[in-house]
Write a protein that holds these residues in place. Structure first.
Motif, PDB file in Angstrom:
ATOM      1  N   LYS A 315       0.832  -1.212   0.000  1.00  0.00           N
ATOM      2  CA  LYS A 315       0.000   0.000   0.000  1.00  0.00           C
ATOM      3  C   LYS A 315       0.868   1.264   0.000  1.00  0.00           C
ATOM      4  O   LYS A 315       0.588   2.226  -0.725  1.00  0.00           O
ATOM      5  CB  LYS A 315      -0.901   0.028   1.244  1.00  0.00           C
ATOM      6  CG  LYS A 315      -1.930  -1.084   1.334  1.00  0.00           C
ATOM      7  CD  LYS A 315      -2.662  -0.965   2.669  1.00  0.00           C
ATOM      8  CE  LYS A 315      -3.521  -2.175   2.962  1.00  0.00           C
ATOM      9  NZ  LYS A 315      -4.219  -2.078   4.249  1.00  0.00           N
ATOM     10  N   SER A 316       1.903   1.259   0.823  1.00  0.00           N
ATOM     11  CA  SER A 316       2.782   2.438   0.899  1.00  0.00           C
ATOM     12  C   SER A 316       3.465   2.707  -0.431  1.00  0.00           C
ATOM     13  O   SER A 316       3.631   3.866  -0.838  1.00  0.00           O
ATOM     14  CB  SER A 316       3.852   2.232   1.982  1.00  0.00           C
ATOM     15  OG  SER A 316       3.264   2.192   3.250  1.00  0.00           O
ATOM     16  N   VAL A 501      -5.171   6.200   1.099  1.00  0.00           N
ATOM     17  CA  VAL A 501      -5.268   4.869   1.711  1.00  0.00           C
ATOM     18  C   VAL A 501      -6.156   4.959   2.946  1.00  0.00           C
ATOM     19  O   VAL A 501      -6.074   5.921   3.713  1.00  0.00           O
ATOM     20  CB  VAL A 501      -3.870   4.342   2.124  1.00  0.00           C
ATOM     21  CG1 VAL A 501      -3.991   3.038   2.896  1.00  0.00           C
ATOM     22  CG2 VAL A 501      -2.995   4.130   0.911  1.00  0.00           C
ATOM     23  N   LEU A 504      -3.882   1.948   6.588  1.00  0.00           N
ATOM     24  CA  LEU A 504      -2.621   1.473   6.001  1.00  0.00           C
ATOM     25  C   LEU A 504      -2.145   0.166   6.630  1.00  0.00           C
ATOM     26  O   LEU A 504      -1.575  -0.689   5.952  1.00  0.00           O
ATOM     27  CB  LEU A 504      -1.547   2.556   6.174  1.00  0.00           C
ATOM     28  CG  LEU A 504      -0.151   2.235   5.655  1.00  0.00           C
ATOM     29  CD1 LEU A 504      -0.144   2.116   4.140  1.00  0.00           C
ATOM     30  CD2 LEU A 504       0.846   3.300   6.106  1.00  0.00           C
TER      31      LEU A 504
END
Length: 569
Positions: A315-316, A501, A504
């Protein structure tokens, strides 16, 4: 920005073709340009409007065409310049653009420029490449610095004839051009760019775009004490004259309204990436950042184990590429696969038979709602996966794979345990997996060729082939078509919207929102092989289901590898 002011490439959906493995039209086991022409209607039917052709130039093929011996000619097994002109015309006739690979950090050592350069120290083209004298340590000849090449070993090759080293960041057969020489740059622009732009090409994917200015070429820090050669990507990328060179190149591209997408490795700082892609800087339209596809890789790519990543890391990485367009004039790209990456279903979801189709659809949904220009790699739209672990090393053709395996063998004295670990890693991450022939049908050689292909075709064609999927409304291909149509329908929201997001740290479910003015969407993807509770309380508002990867989705529960998009009222 008004829709009218948007550049054509921003809303583009690009389909990348690897010529050797796309389709063979003449029965020699190698894909070719006429094979590509024969399937342009198939490509267009997916929803694609830009075609990207990997290097089709004349080449000894040491690095699959990224070692070019003549920019103004075509590799004979692929066809001729006339075939390329026909391919350009046939794309345009279908209202599709066409871009080529621009490989100008290096040439082949068989290129006439290098043949002249190495002929003598006084040759007029000597300075077209990067030559340096040896260093001597206790009387022993050593290369000019300790840099590790991208394909292992030193970046310097000793030339016996002229008694100097030349630089090659990739294979020894790929000497680096000297961009400091203005005459060299002009020859590159004329032969590699204008020759094809004048024939109607609409732009370029620019290979290794941030390596042209090498900096001071001092030794790299020691990060691998076992090796004489050290990782130097932060030394030879993003050198002091990069912006000057790209601005100069862009002056030519501007005359043709040509699109550029640069390959931009070893550039972790967002501010530095933005300088390359900022509209006001007039350098590149966009770049491929490697944050996402580097997830799970080791210090040297293959020094890792399969699935060695967490969903928060993934995700990051996506957030980094999406943040590039937040509040500025930059642009970004969306991709999970290309000719240098293993298959995304195998890497990021599950290629188990019971999960493969669900995984392919979920990744399609996740990608299709991300902002930026979208890139799909041949076979990705079918849900193709890595070849099996049972295949032995003879099936690995890529120089990167074979060099790594040989390095492990040399370092460990052929340790069976170490070699087994190397094989496991290669089966997960090797570039070879993207390069097997496309599975066109459930016939011999996967319908790719009437002859034995240059690289072994997958044997799971009964489960995955284009012919069957084109008539199957539940196929991965059908779902890709549906998602690309939705991407166009909700263009502002999906292509240009702001990405955020949600949660996270959730290790199982990836939730993100897209916002465009007063419109908002929520994208939910279950990255696990089990059903997961999901109520959606964290995003609030009334939710209208736009699309799910499963038939009859259950309220409050996500199926294994299910993806959904909701519109918020």
């Amino acid at each position: 920005m008004t829709v009218a002011a948007r550049k054509w490439w921003k809303d583009g959906i690009v389909y990348q073709i690897y010529p050797a493995s796309f389709k063979d039209s003449n029965g020699d086991g190698i894909g070719d340009l006429n094979g590509i022409i024969s399937e342009l209607d198939y490509i267009r039917s997916i929803g694609v409007n830009i075609v990207w052709i990997c290097p089709m130039y004349d080449s000894p093929q040491v690095d699959m065409g990224y070692d070019i011996s003549d920019y103004e000619n075509v590799y004979p097994p692929y066809g001729t310049v006339q075939d390329m002109e026909r391919l350009i015309a046939e794309c345009h006739a279908r209202d599709m653009k066409i871009i080529l690979d621009l490989v100008v950090n290096h040439t082949s050592d068989q290129h006439k420029w290098f043949q002249e350069s190495r002929s003598s120290k006084t040759n007029p083209k000597r300075d077209w490449y990067i030559w340096r004298p040896a260093r001597y340590v206790d009387g022993v000849r050593k290369p000019p610095n300790n840099w590790l090449g991208n394909f292992m070993g030193s970046v310097w090759q000793w030339d016996e004839h002229t008694q100097e080293y030349y630089l090659h960041l990739f294979c020894p057969e790929q000497p680096d051009l000297n961009w400091e020489n203005e005459e060299t740059r002009k020859a590159i622009y004329k032969g590699a760019m204008e020759f094809w732009l004048d024939r109607g090409v609409d732009g370029f994917r620019v290979d290794t775009v941030n390596m042209y200015s090498k900096g001071d070429m001092v030794d790299a820090p020691i990060t691998d004490p076992e090796s004489e050669w050290q990782f130097a990507g932060l030394q030879y990328c993003n050198g002091p004259r990069m912006h000057e060179f790209l601005s100069e190149m862009n002056q030519i591209l501007d005359r043709y309204d040509a699109m550029t997408v640069g390959e931009c490795p070893h550039t972790p700082e967002l501010s530095r990436v933005l300088k390359y892609v900022s509209a006001k800087e007039k350098q590149l339209n966009m770049v491929f950042q490697f944050d996402v596809v580097d997830v799970g890789q080791g210090p040297y790519k293959f020094q890792t184990t399969p699935k060695n990543w967490t969903l928060p890391q993934f995700k990051s990485a996506i957030q980094n590429t999406q943040d590039l367009i937040r509040g500025n004039d930059g642009w970004t790209t969306v991709f999970l696969e290309n000719h240098d990456q293993a298959r995304s279903i195998t890497r990021f979801a599950s290629d188990a038979p019971e999960h493969r189709i669900a995984s392919g659809k979920m990744l399609s949904l996740m990608l299709s709602a991300l902002s930026g220009t979208m890139f799909i790699y041949q076979g990705q739209e079918l849900g193709m996966v890595n070849f099996p672990v049972e295949w032995d090393m003879s099936e690995y053709k890529d120089v990167d794979s074979t060099n790594y395996y040989k390095m492990v063998a040399d370092r460990t004295n052929n340790s069976p345990t170490a070699l087994a670990a190397a094989r496991t890693s290669l089966q997960h991450l090797a570039r070879d997996h993207a390069r097997v022939p496309i599975s066109w049908s459930d016939t011999p050689n996967a319908g790719f060729s009437t002859a034995k292909p240059w690289m072994r075709a997958l044997e799971d064609t009964a489960a995955c082939n284009a012919k069957q999927q084109q008539s199957d409304k539940t196929s991965v291909l059908a779902f890709w078509k549906r998602m690309l149509a939705l991407r166009k329908q909700y263009n502002d929201l999906f292509v240009h919207g702001e990405f955020d997001v949600v949660d996270l740290e959730d290790k199982d479910v990836f939730v993100y929102t897209k916002t465009w003015r007063e419109r908002k969407a929520v994208v939910v993807c279950n990255f696990t092989a089990e059903a997961r509770e999901w109520e959606g309380k964290e995003v609030g508002g009334k939710k209208e289901l736009l699309v799910s990867t499963v038939e009859g989705p259950r309220e409050g529960k996500l199926e294994a590898f299910e993806g959904r998009i909701y519109l918020l009222a």
